[in-house]
Design a protein around this motif. Sequence first.
Motif, PDB file in Angstrom:
ATOM      1  N   GLN C  25       0.738  -1.149   0.057  1.00  0.00           N
ATOM      2  CA  GLN C  25      -0.075   0.138  -0.053  1.00  0.00           C
ATOM      3  C   GLN C  25       0.997   1.264   0.048  1.00  0.00           C
ATOM      4  O   GLN C  25       1.684   1.208   0.568  1.00  0.00           O
ATOM      5  N   THR C  59      -3.237   3.572  -2.142  1.00  0.00           N
ATOM      6  CA  THR C  59      -3.398   2.470  -2.811  1.00  0.00           C
ATOM      7  C   THR C  59      -2.827   1.081  -2.170  1.00  0.00           C
ATOM      8  O   THR C  59      -2.045   1.029  -1.312  1.00  0.00           O
ATOM      9  N   SER C  96     -13.795   5.674  -0.609  1.00  0.00           N
ATOM     10  CA  SER C  96     -12.968   4.488  -1.244  1.00  0.00           C
ATOM     11  C   SER C  96     -13.681   4.049  -2.522  1.00  0.00           C
ATOM     12  O   SER C  96     -13.565   2.926  -3.199  1.00  0.00           O
ATOM     13  N   LEU C 120      -9.654  -0.509   2.126  1.00  0.00           N
ATOM     14  CA  LEU C 120      -9.494   0.065   0.758  1.00  0.00           C
ATOM     15  C   LEU C 120     -10.488  -0.491  -0.247  1.00  0.00           C
ATOM     16  O   LEU C 120     -11.043  -1.416   0.060  1.00  0.00           O
ATOM     17  N   GLY C 124      -8.480   2.112  -3.875  1.00  0.00           N
ATOM     18  CA  GLY C 124      -7.781   2.426  -2.958  1.00  0.00           C
ATOM     19  C   GLY C 124      -8.672   3.329  -1.948  1.00  0.00           C
ATOM     20  O   GLY C 124      -9.855   3.344  -1.638  1.00  0.00           O
ATOM     21  N   LEU C 125      -7.962   4.440  -1.320  1.00  0.00           N
ATOM     22  CA  LEU C 125      -8.841   5.490  -0.684  1.00  0.00           C
ATOM     23  C   LEU C 125      -8.278   6.957  -1.047  1.00  0.00           C
ATOM     24  O   LEU C 125      -6.928   7.205  -1.455  1.00  0.00           O
TER      25      LEU C 125
END
Lengths: 173, 178, 157
Positions: C25, C59, C96, C120, C124-125
């Motif tokens: 991530q 990510t 998200s 996530l 992703g966020l």
Amino acid sequence: MSRRVKLVLMLTVVLAVAAPGVSAQVTGTIQAIATVAASLNVQGTSSLDFGTVVPGVDLALATTSIEAGEFTIQSGPAGAEVQFAFTLPTELTSGANSLAIAFATTDAAYATDALRTQNPPTAVVNPLITTTANLAADGGMAVWIGGEVSPTAVQAAGDYSGDIEISVTLTGN
Amino acid sequence: MSPRITLLLVAVLLVTSVADSTAQDFDDRSATARVMTVLSVTATQDLNFGKIFGGVPKVMGNDDDDSSAVFSITGEASAGISVQLTLPEYLSLADGSANMTIVFNNSCCSIDTIGTATPSTVVGGFVDIDPRTSPSGVIVGSGGAANLFLGGKVLPSANQKAGAYSGDIVLSVSYNGT
Amino acid sequence: MIRKRELFKLTALIVLAAVTSGVAQTVTGISDLEFGDIFPGVPNTVSKRASSAAEFTVTGTAGAEVTLDFLLPTYVYTTGANMPVLFSATDCAIDSSLVPDQSSPSADNLNPYETITYRLGAGGLSVWLGGRVIPGLVQKSGNYTATIRLTVTYTGN
């Protein structure tokens, strides 16, 4: 819309709320100031005294005469401009009897020299209209007034009198 | 140890290793701000009526270089500001024993938004406006300065007590965000 | 021999799975928290909805649970001066979605001073952060800055 423009708009909204906060203000204080001068003191210091008149004989007194009427102005601002005007009688009275009195256009005078010289005065003026003049350096002035009485041939004997008033006003100049 | 057992151990170690190396990440950004120039107000010159006489009102214009009130403002160049005057109703003797009325009309104030003018030379900004209302659109001049000029009128009574009278005139200024 | 080859295959599969679930991530700061031009004595707030809000993207593996921890400044600084910067308990938002929507995030009004746990999404966020600066009445003019750090950690859930 550019980024900068967006920022400015946002600030406007936020500040509309924030502005009332006391922390957002700066202040300055000045003073309005004024000095009020002492009031004028005006006195009648000598009557216009015609003495004994003869029926049927006019008698005039000049401003330079020792019998002329005299007003004294004191305690004014040095050199201040004033206006003065007379309220003049048209007759003197003695009981029910009257004696005609008249004032000519040269029947007033004033002096602002240190000695308040009556003859010659600082200026000869018309008592029938308002006069504008400046006080002396000591804040004073002397004003004289003459006149003429006209007793008739059958004028009744007696002591005749009437009021002469002067109004003095500071103009502020 | 048999070959089978050896291979399984290798697999477990690999899994553990990969997971540890990717468990966390971080990144930084900044908080940024540009603070603009501090706003200030300076009382530069009193509103001075000088000597007056009982019963004789006296007017002092907003264009007298020697006697009009002058406030000097400094701040961020070209920034919008709000101005608010707090005006007295009376001037008073120091001992409070007498008051004298002071009035302000709808044209006795000027604001120089160029920042270089004197009372007698102000041409840019707001000329002869009402000091009792807050004009919109006032800005600090491009040189970072502005000025406010104020006149007024005192009304002494005919028997006004002699002496030195005074009263506070307060100017409050704040950025308005424009 | 046949038996040994099968074991090798199995091992290979396990390793591959481990690498997939551990896709690193990453946190990337996209934009700063920009308060813009500030007038002395006039506090200024930047909403988490604003284009000038701070933005981070995370990510990693979709569906993986992560924790988000901010390291927030107390002041922004310029040479010889500082200025308080504050964050409220609702100054953070997360989305998200595959197409993140700052105006309607999936998780809103989050407290940036507390650990935030979230999963996530496919994309992703996206994380947004607002804040507020409090300039003093005689705040020194100048450009002020401070660091905002976001740390993302897999929980393993």
